[in-house]
Motif scaffolding. Structure first.
Motif, mmCIF file in Angstrom:
data_model
loop_
_atom_site.group_PDB
_atom_site.id
_atom_site.type_symbol
_atom_site.label_atom_id
_atom_site.label_comp_id
_atom_site.label_asym_id
_atom_site.label_seq_id
_atom_site.Cartn_x
_atom_site.Cartn_y
_atom_site.Cartn_z
ATOM 1 N N ALA A 170 32.848 48.898 44.252
ATOM 2 C CA ALA A 170 33.377 47.534 44.197
ATOM 3 C C ALA A 170 33.096 46.864 42.856
ATOM 4 O O ALA A 170 33.927 46.112 42.339
ATOM 5 C CB ALA A 170 32.791 46.714 45.337
ATOM 6 N N GLU A 171 31.939 47.130 42.269
ATOM 7 C CA GLU A 171 31.583 46.460 41.007
ATOM 8 C C GLU A 171 32.531 46.848 39.880
ATOM 9 O O GLU A 171 32.941 46.002 39.079
ATOM 10 C CB GLU A 171 30.137 46.798 40.631
ATOM 11 C CG GLU A 171 29.111 46.283 41.627
ATOM 12 C CD GLU A 171 27.800 47.024 41.508
ATOM 13 O OE1 GLU A 171 27.066 46.774 40.543
ATOM 14 O OE2 GLU A 171 27.512 47.871 42.383
ATOM 15 N N VAL A 172 32.874 48.125 39.796
ATOM 16 C CA VAL A 172 33.822 48.571 38.765
ATOM 17 C C VAL A 172 35.205 48.010 39.060
ATOM 18 O O VAL A 172 35.930 47.577 38.154
ATOM 19 C CB VAL A 172 33.854 50.103 38.681
ATOM 20 C CG1 VAL A 172 34.945 50.569 37.714
ATOM 21 C CG2 VAL A 172 32.503 50.644 38.231
ATOM 22 N N ALA A 173 35.584 47.980 40.333
ATOM 23 C CA ALA A 173 36.885 47.425 40.713
ATOM 24 C C ALA A 173 36.983 45.953 40.346
ATOM 25 O O ALA A 173 38.053 45.464 39.961
ATOM 26 C CB ALA A 173 37.112 47.605 42.209
ATOM 27 N N LEU A 174 35.891 45.225 40.456
ATOM 28 C CA LEU A 174 35.890 43.797 40.126
ATOM 29 C C LEU A 174 35.918 43.559 38.624
ATOM 30 O O LEU A 174 36.759 42.807 38.116
ATOM 31 C CB LEU A 174 34.645 43.123 40.714
ATOM 32 C CG LEU A 174 34.642 42.830 42.214
ATOM 33 C CD1 LEU A 174 33.239 42.457 42.666
ATOM 34 C CD2 LEU A 174 35.621 41.710 42.551
ATOM 35 N N PHE A 175 35.001 44.192 37.902
ATOM 36 C CA PHE A 175 34.781 43.830 36.507
ATOM 37 C C PHE A 175 35.446 44.765 35.502
ATOM 38 O O PHE A 175 35.459 44.485 34.304
ATOM 39 C CB PHE A 175 33.278 43.748 36.218
ATOM 40 C CG PHE A 175 32.589 42.685 37.042
ATOM 41 C CD1 PHE A 175 32.750 41.344 36.727
ATOM 42 C CD2 PHE A 175 31.832 43.021 38.139
ATOM 43 C CE1 PHE A 175 32.144 40.365 37.485
ATOM 44 C CE2 PHE A 175 31.216 42.045 38.909
ATOM 45 C CZ PHE A 175 31.376 40.708 38.586
ATOM 46 N N ASN A 186 40.139 53.908 31.780
ATOM 47 C CA ASN A 186 40.163 52.447 31.837
ATOM 48 C C ASN A 186 40.509 51.950 33.237
ATOM 49 O O ASN A 186 41.340 52.527 33.936
ATOM 50 C CB ASN A 186 41.176 51.893 30.832
ATOM 51 C CG ASN A 186 40.721 52.073 29.394
ATOM 52 O OD1 ASN A 186 39.585 52.451 29.140
ATOM 53 N ND2 ASN A 186 41.611 51.807 28.453
ATOM 54 N N VAL A 187 39.858 50.855 33.627
ATOM 55 C CA VAL A 187 40.126 50.186 34.897
ATOM 56 C C VAL A 187 40.358 48.709 34.590
ATOM 57 O O VAL A 187 39.495 48.049 33.996
ATOM 58 C CB VAL A 187 38.944 50.325 35.880
ATOM 59 C CG1 VAL A 187 39.253 49.604 37.191
ATOM 60 C CG2 VAL A 187 38.617 51.797 36.137
ATOM 61 N N ASP A 188 41.524 48.201 34.946
ATOM 62 C CA ASP A 188 41.817 46.786 34.710
ATOM 63 C C ASP A 188 40.926 45.919 35.592
ATOM 64 O O ASP A 188 40.848 46.117 36.812
ATOM 65 C CB ASP A 188 43.284 46.483 35.013
ATOM 66 C CG ASP A 188 44.228 47.099 33.997
ATOM 67 O OD1 ASP A 188 43.785 47.343 32.859
ATOM 68 O OD2 ASP A 188 45.398 47.343 34.338
ATOM 69 N N ALA A 189 40.259 44.945 34.989
ATOM 70 C CA ALA A 189 39.368 44.070 35.745
ATOM 71 C C ALA A 189 40.163 43.192 36.698
ATOM 72 O O ALA A 189 41.245 42.705 36.364
ATOM 73 C CB ALA A 189 38.552 43.196 34.798
ATOM 74 N N ALA A 190 39.621 42.986 37.896
ATOM 75 C CA ALA A 190 40.234 42.068 38.855
ATOM 76 C C ALA A 190 39.689 40.660 38.694
ATOM 77 O O ALA A 190 40.237 39.715 39.261
ATOM 78 C CB ALA A 190 39.987 42.551 40.283
ATOM 79 N N VAL A 191 38.618 40.509 37.910
ATOM 80 C CA VAL A 191 37.941 39.212 37.755
ATOM 81 C C VAL A 191 37.932 38.789 36.296
ATOM 82 O O VAL A 191 37.710 39.607 35.399
ATOM 83 C CB VAL A 191 36.491 39.301 38.272
ATOM 84 C CG1 VAL A 191 35.670 38.096 37.824
ATOM 85 C CG2 VAL A 191 36.469 39.397 39.792
ATOM 86 N N LEU A 250 40.810 49.308 44.529
ATOM 87 C CA LEU A 250 40.049 49.822 45.675
ATOM 88 C C LEU A 250 40.906 50.626 46.646
ATOM 89 O O LEU A 250 40.380 51.449 47.392
ATOM 90 C CB LEU A 250 39.390 48.661 46.428
ATOM 91 C CG LEU A 250 38.217 47.972 45.725
ATOM 92 C CD1 LEU A 250 37.749 46.770 46.534
ATOM 93 C CD2 LEU A 250 37.061 48.950 45.513
ATOM 94 N N THR A 251 42.187 50.331 46.702
ATOM 95 C CA THR A 251 43.188 50.972 47.583
ATOM 96 C C THR A 251 43.034 50.601 49.055
ATOM 97 O O THR A 251 44.010 50.638 49.796
ATOM 98 C CB THR A 251 43.180 52.516 47.443
ATOM 99 O OG1 THR A 251 41.965 53.051 47.966
ATOM 100 C CG2 THR A 251 43.340 52.935 45.968
ATOM 101 N N THR A 259 35.255 42.705 49.666
ATOM 102 C CA THR A 259 34.783 42.546 48.283
ATOM 103 C C THR A 259 35.132 41.166 47.746
ATOM 104 O O THR A 259 34.346 40.554 47.018
ATOM 105 C CB THR A 259 35.384 43.643 47.388
ATOM 106 O OG1 THR A 259 34.971 44.921 47.876
ATOM 107 C CG2 THR A 259 34.933 43.489 45.945
ATOM 108 N N ALA A 260 36.306 40.648 48.080
ATOM 109 C CA ALA A 260 36.707 39.319 47.626
ATOM 110 C C ALA A 260 35.736 38.262 48.139
ATOM 111 O O ALA A 260 35.294 37.373 47.383
ATOM 112 C CB ALA A 260 38.124 39.009 48.103
ATOM 113 N N VAL A 261 35.381 38.344 49.415
ATOM 114 C CA VAL A 261 34.446 37.366 49.996
ATOM 115 C C VAL A 261 33.077 37.495 49.351
ATOM 116 O O VAL A 261 32.443 36.496 48.991
ATOM 117 C CB VAL A 261 34.345 37.562 51.521
ATOM 118 C CG1 VAL A 261 33.255 36.676 52.112
ATOM 119 C CG2 VAL A 261 35.688 37.250 52.178
#
Length: 392
Positions: A170-175, A186-191, A250-251, A259-261
């Motif tokens: 979740a941390e990589v998915a967020l940031f 590369n992973v596009d940040a969600a935050v 995250l899929t 994760t959003a909460v």
């Protein structure tokens, strides 16, 4: 056709007592000139790290992420663990050799200064190391028996890059993650997180302190003296979470909702730790405002372009300014949040008019979780009329 988007914006007003939570290279609390006035500032990087650490506390250790130059050491350590614990039971020299071969497709080279470290920081999940080991699939002895050149050729055939490109924590998915040398990772940040700014002008002050030598009974002098710089401030903090991007990373819809909460919770409760022992500066916010939008994010910092003066308290005045700015943006630009949720402990009718009644923070988290879940299920938010009182 534009894909549906959902932005969960977090606006926070929080007062800090004398503190120095984020300092520059000279030890001075970070500052910025905004609206012609000197403001207290906390960098986005400092608050993102604090949020990530707060977020990780609720994660199982194995599910956490790490950002480090020591991926080779961590992978080699995994390989030396017994097979019953997910490792390969190798000797240290064997583990080091196999690690070097596995990491070569990633373009990870050792630092010229520190041989045990890679040349750059890499942000990854600890379970992704286990995925890399799983790629060996019982071939450890076979691979180690090969000469060096052939070993590298065989490991290049393994989908090592894919192991670090999927199954993100979740941390990589967020940031997010950026690897300039290997864009595939590369992973596009969600935050996105803004620099926190004080809603008012500040000036730096100095704390002159002394330390007494308990065993010195010969004179009354201090054992040491020094100074530390500090300020006090009411900060406007802002972050925006792209739920659509988080879902892509995250899929899993359920993982996305959870994760959003948890991000909202962690960002709200987090606090950078600079000079924490000296100032014990940990506070909770005056106000937490969530705005859910499907068009575009809107940072409301313009509410404080003219510095708050604090004639009736910095917190209440700042909250009133924020409410007025949210209403003004809606009237001027026609960009009105789909839903507005807020938690606050300030008495002001105009706050209720704009933000709705104050919810307890646990209720706010439940409400935003329900709204995000509905959007993930139906591709749209329920209308305000179909939700409980307080959601707008």
């Amino acid at each position: 056709m534009t894909r549906p988007s959902l932005f969960v914006e977090v606006h926070i007003l929080q007062s800090l007592p004398p503190s120095n939570i984020n300092r520059d290279d000279s030890g001075t609390p970070k500052q910025a000139l905004y609206g012609g006035a000197r403001r207290a500032r906390v960098s986005s990087q400092a608050w993102k790290r604090a949020t990530r650490l707060e977020f990780a506390q609720a994660e199982a250790v194995a599910d956490r992420a790490t950002r480090t130059k020591r991926i080779a050491a961590l992978l080699a350590q995994r390989l030396t663990q017994p097979t019953a614990e997910g490792g390969a039971g190798l000797e240290t020299a064997q583990a080091d050799r196999l690690t070097a071969a596995l990491l070569e497709p990633l373009g990870i080279t050792k630092s010229s200064k520190k041989e045990e470290q890679s040349a750059y920081l890499l942000f990854f999940g600890k379970r992704q190391l286990d995925q890399m080991i799983a790629l060996l699939d019982g071939r450890v002895d076979e691979l180690l028996a090969l000469p060096e050149k052939e070993l590298k050729e065989e490991t290049k055939k393994l989908p090592v890059v894919s192991a670090l490109s999927t199954g993100h924590p979740a941390e990589v998915a967020l940031f997010g993650r950026m690897v300039a040398d290997l864009p595939t990772l590369n992973v596009d940040a969600a935050v996105q997180v803004a620099h926190a700014l004080s809603t008012h002008a500040v000036r730096t002050e100095f704390d002159y302190y002394t330390a007494v030598d308990d065993e010195n009974n010969d004179d009354n002098g201090a054992g040491m003296i020094g100074t530390v710089e500090f300020n006090s401030s009411t900060l406007y903090r802002y972050a925006v979470l792209g739920v659509h991007q988080l879902r892509d990373n995250l899929t899993s819809p359920q993982a996305t909702q959870d994760t959003a909460v948890r991000f909202v919770d962690a960002f709200t409760r987090s606090m950078p730790t600079g000079h924490q022992n000296s100032f014990a500066h940990r506070t909770l916010p005056h106000l937490v405002l969530l705005t859910l939008r499907t068009d575009q994010p809107v940072n409301l910092v313009s509410a404080f372009e003219q510095p708050v003066t604090g004639h009736s308290g910095l917190g209440p005045e700042s909250a009133g300014r924020l409410a007025a700015e949210l209403a003004s943006v809606g009237q001027t630009w026609g960009t009105v949040p789909e839903h507005t949720l807020a938690t606050y402990a300030l008495e002001a009718d105009k706050l209720t008019d704009v933000f709705g009644p104050s919810l307890t923070f646990p209720d706010l988290l439940d409400r935003v979780g329900d709204l995000v879940g509905a959007w993930l299920t139906d591709g749209r938010l329920p209308t305000a009329e179909t939700t409980q009182t307080g959601a707008r």
